[in-house]
Design a protein around this motif. Structure first.
Motif, PDB file in Angstrom:
ATOM      1  N   THR A 184     -11.445 -30.568 144.808  1.00 53.71           N
ATOM      2  CA  THR A 184     -10.315 -30.381 143.971  1.00 53.71           C
ATOM      3  C   THR A 184     -10.877 -29.085 142.853  1.00 53.71           C
ATOM      4  O   THR A 184      -9.913 -29.464 141.938  1.00 53.71           O
ATOM      5  CB  THR A 184     -10.026 -31.241 143.633  1.00 53.71           C
ATOM      6  N   ASP A 185     -11.885 -28.844 142.668  1.00 55.29           N
ATOM      7  CA  ASP A 185     -12.225 -28.089 141.226  1.00 55.29           C
ATOM      8  C   ASP A 185     -11.043 -26.861 140.701  1.00 55.29           C
ATOM      9  O   ASP A 185     -10.500 -26.706 142.535  1.00 55.29           O
ATOM     10  CB  ASP A 185     -13.087 -27.278 141.505  1.00 55.29           C
ATOM     11  N   ALA A 186     -10.981 -26.398 140.017  1.00 55.98           N
ATOM     12  CA  ALA A 186      -9.683 -24.957 139.460  1.00 55.98           C
ATOM     13  C   ALA A 186     -10.742 -23.009 140.796  1.00 55.98           C
ATOM     14  O   ALA A 186     -11.820 -23.758 141.444  1.00 55.98           O
ATOM     15  CB  ALA A 186     -10.038 -24.259 138.783  1.00 55.98           C
ATOM     16  N   ASP A 187      -9.746 -23.017 141.123  1.00 54.20           N
ATOM     17  CA  ASP A 187     -10.052 -21.906 141.416  1.00 54.20           C
ATOM     18  C   ASP A 187     -11.444 -20.524 141.020  1.00 54.20           C
ATOM     19  O   ASP A 187     -10.229 -19.795 140.783  1.00 54.20           O
ATOM     20  CB  ASP A 187      -8.321 -21.315 142.684  1.00 54.20           C
ATOM     21  N   ASP A 188     -11.865 -20.983 140.709  1.00 50.09           N
ATOM     22  CA  ASP A 188     -12.890 -19.927 139.752  1.00 50.09           C
ATOM     23  C   ASP A 188     -14.109 -20.747 139.776  1.00 50.09           C
ATOM     24  O   ASP A 188     -14.446 -21.717 139.169  1.00 50.09           O
ATOM     25  CB  ASP A 188     -12.292 -20.152 138.318  1.00 50.09           C
ATOM     26  N   LYS A 189     -14.724 -20.340 140.557  1.00 53.81           N
ATOM     27  CA  LYS A 189     -16.384 -20.173 141.051  1.00 53.81           C
ATOM     28  C   LYS A 189     -17.179 -20.045 139.503  1.00 53.81           C
ATOM     29  O   LYS A 189     -18.330 -20.578 139.317  1.00 53.81           O
ATOM     30  CB  LYS A 189     -17.243 -19.199 142.148  1.00 53.81           C
ATOM     31  N   ASP A 190     -16.790 -19.398 138.033  1.00 56.80           N
ATOM     32  CA  ASP A 190     -17.488 -19.110 136.796  1.00 56.80           C
ATOM     33  C   ASP A 190     -17.583 -20.305 136.271  1.00 56.80           C
ATOM     34  O   ASP A 190     -17.822 -21.247 135.828  1.00 56.80           O
ATOM     35  CB  ASP A 190     -17.500 -18.502 135.728  1.00 56.80           C
ATOM     36  N   ILE A 191     -16.580 -21.489 136.142  1.00 55.99           N
ATOM     37  CA  ILE A 191     -16.541 -22.614 135.976  1.00 55.99           C
ATOM     38  C   ILE A 191     -16.897 -23.499 136.562  1.00 55.99           C
ATOM     39  O   ILE A 191     -17.677 -24.811 135.914  1.00 55.99           O
ATOM     40  CB  ILE A 191     -14.809 -23.551 136.164  1.00 55.99           C
ATOM     41  N   ALA A 192     -17.357 -23.776 137.576  1.00 52.45           N
ATOM     42  CA  ALA A 192     -18.506 -24.662 138.735  1.00 52.45           C
ATOM     43  C   ALA A 192     -19.861 -24.225 138.557  1.00 52.45           C
ATOM     44  O   ALA A 192     -20.796 -25.384 138.208  1.00 52.45           O
ATOM     45  CB  ALA A 192     -18.500 -24.132 140.333  1.00 52.45           C
ATOM     46  N   ALA A 193     -20.287 -22.703 138.319  1.00 50.26           N
ATOM     47  CA  ALA A 193     -21.489 -22.440 138.127  1.00 50.26           C
ATOM     48  C   ALA A 193     -21.715 -22.829 136.305  1.00 50.26           C
ATOM     49  O   ALA A 193     -23.078 -23.208 136.931  1.00 50.26           O
ATOM     50  CB  ALA A 193     -21.721 -20.816 138.397  1.00 50.26           C
ATOM     51  N   ARG A 194     -21.340 -22.817 136.021  1.00 44.99           N
ATOM     52  CA  ARG A 194     -21.123 -23.411 134.521  1.00 44.99           C
ATOM     53  C   ARG A 194     -21.352 -25.062 134.476  1.00 44.99           C
ATOM     54  O   ARG A 194     -22.824 -25.339 134.264  1.00 44.99           O
ATOM     55  CB  ARG A 194     -20.299 -22.744 133.430  1.00 44.99           C
ATOM     56  N   ALA A 195     -20.879 -25.524 135.433  1.00 47.53           N
ATOM     57  CA  ALA A 195     -21.158 -27.088 135.095  1.00 47.53           C
ATOM     58  C   ALA A 195     -22.489 -27.532 136.299  1.00 47.53           C
ATOM     59  O   ALA A 195     -22.565 -28.520 135.762  1.00 47.53           O
ATOM     60  CB  ALA A 195     -19.783 -27.563 135.724  1.00 47.53           C
ATOM     61  N   ILE A 196     -22.121 -27.004 137.236  1.00 45.02           N
ATOM     62  CA  ILE A 196     -23.567 -27.063 137.766  1.00 45.02           C
ATOM     63  C   ILE A 196     -24.756 -26.783 137.188  1.00 45.02           C
ATOM     64  O   ILE A 196     -26.002 -27.334 136.812  1.00 45.02           O
ATOM     65  CB  ILE A 196     -23.619 -26.323 139.568  1.00 45.02           C
ATOM     66  N   GLU A 197     -24.968 -25.453 136.229  1.00 46.74           N
ATOM     67  CA  GLU A 197     -26.088 -25.070 135.230  1.00 46.74           C
ATOM     68  C   GLU A 197     -25.749 -25.962 134.637  1.00 46.74           C
ATOM     69  O   GLU A 197     -27.579 -27.067 134.499  1.00 46.74           O
ATOM     70  CB  GLU A 197     -25.435 -23.270 134.416  1.00 46.74           C
ATOM     71  N   ALA A 198     -24.963 -26.467 133.682  1.00 47.62           N
ATOM     72  CA  ALA A 198     -25.053 -28.086 133.386  1.00 47.62           C
ATOM     73  C   ALA A 198     -26.089 -28.953 133.344  1.00 47.62           C
ATOM     74  O   ALA A 198     -26.352 -29.651 132.793  1.00 47.62           O
ATOM     75  CB  ALA A 198     -23.934 -28.401 132.461  1.00 47.62           C
ATOM     76  N   GLU A 199     -25.931 -29.685 135.060  1.00 42.45           N
ATOM     77  CA  GLU A 199     -25.982 -30.763 135.293  1.00 42.45           C
ATOM     78  C   GLU A 199     -27.707 -30.409 135.246  1.00 42.45           C
ATOM     79  O   GLU A 199     -28.086 -31.195 135.367  1.00 42.45           O
ATOM     80  CB  GLU A 199     -24.949 -31.142 136.084  1.00 42.45           C
ATOM     81  N   LEU A 200     -27.728 -28.902 135.808  1.00 45.96           N
ATOM     82  CA  LEU A 200     -29.218 -29.167 135.882  1.00 45.96           C
ATOM     83  C   LEU A 200     -29.798 -28.786 135.359  1.00 45.96           C
ATOM     84  O   LEU A 200     -31.565 -29.386 135.415  1.00 45.96           O
ATOM     85  CB  LEU A 200     -29.642 -27.872 136.952  1.00 45.96           C
ATOM     86  N   SER A 201     -29.758 -28.203 134.067  1.00 43.99           N
ATOM     87  CA  SER A 201     -29.860 -28.425 132.963  1.00 43.99           C
ATOM     88  C   SER A 201     -30.739 -30.116 131.761  1.00 43.99           C
ATOM     89  O   SER A 201     -31.759 -30.250 132.385  1.00 43.99           O
ATOM     90  CB  SER A 201     -29.264 -27.590 131.844  1.00 43.99           C
TER      91      SER A 201
END
Length: 204
Positions: A184-201
């Motif tokens: 149910t994330d927002a329709d913006d893959k850039d937001i998802a990419a930033r969130a994933i990058e933060a988790e992986l870091s």
């Protein structure tokens, strides 16, 4: 991210459909190679519009002597999954789930269709993927279906430009298991990419 998984039951990250040459150096690829013991398999991923069910992208997970994702014309970028012309390396199950999560959002869901294959067939798929790219924009399903139809046992797969056609063909193969991935994330893959990058870091 809120993920729901549904086992639909009958033979499972994807990206928006541009041709650009990408060639990660040997040192980076070798650093992140991931191997999985046990049976070999392929997983076809299809990203579909929630409202219309129209397919938007195709990609193929290949579990051979190493685990890669063939992601023609894909938009996923992640340092821990170095890329060589549409082939993503280092695909651990955790990174695979992030790849799926990157594409699943309020407006799109992901269908994963997994099928077991012999080791030599998996290795042939890996070699074909390494020789295939890069794919031009909009040709994700054409490149994926062309690869598949060259494999023993997959001759019935028709070459197609359309993700739904490829998914429907793949579903007819013996032994396919299908899952849906919805978020149910927002329709913006850039937001998802930033969130994933933060988790992986945080997990490094």
């Amino acid at each position: 991210m809120n993920r729901r998984q549904f086992l639909i039951g009958t033979p499972f990250v994807l990206s928006a459909c541009t041709a650009r040459e990408v060639w990660a150096p040997d040192t980076l690829v070798s650093q992140y190679i991931y191997r999985e013991e046990g049976p070999k398999y392929l997983t076809l991923y299809t990203m579909k519009n929630v409202g219309s069910d129209n397919g938007a992208h195709s990609a193929l997970l290949i579990n051979a002597s190493q685990r890669v994702i063939f992601d023609p014309a894909g938009s996923w970028e992640q340092e821990q999954m170095p890329e060589r012309n549409d082939v993503l390396f280092g695909v651990s199950p955790r990174l695979e789930s992030y790849h799926v999560s990157f594409h699943a959002r309020v407006t799109y869901y992901v269908v994963g269709q997994r099928i077991p294959v012999a080791p030599d067939v998996a290795e042939q798929a890996l070699n074909l993927s390494l020789a295939a790219g890069p794919a031009p924009q909009g040709s994700c399903s054409r490149f994926t279906s062309r690869l598949l139809r060259q494999l023993p046992g997959f001759e019935s797969i028709g070459q197609t430009w359309f993700p739904n056609n490829l998914s429907d063909n793949f579903e007819t193969l013996l032994g396919v298991e299908t899952r849906e991935y919805r978020e149910t994330d927002a329709d913006d893959k850039d937001i998802a990419a930033r969130a994933i990058e933060a988790e992986l870091s945080m997990r490094q």
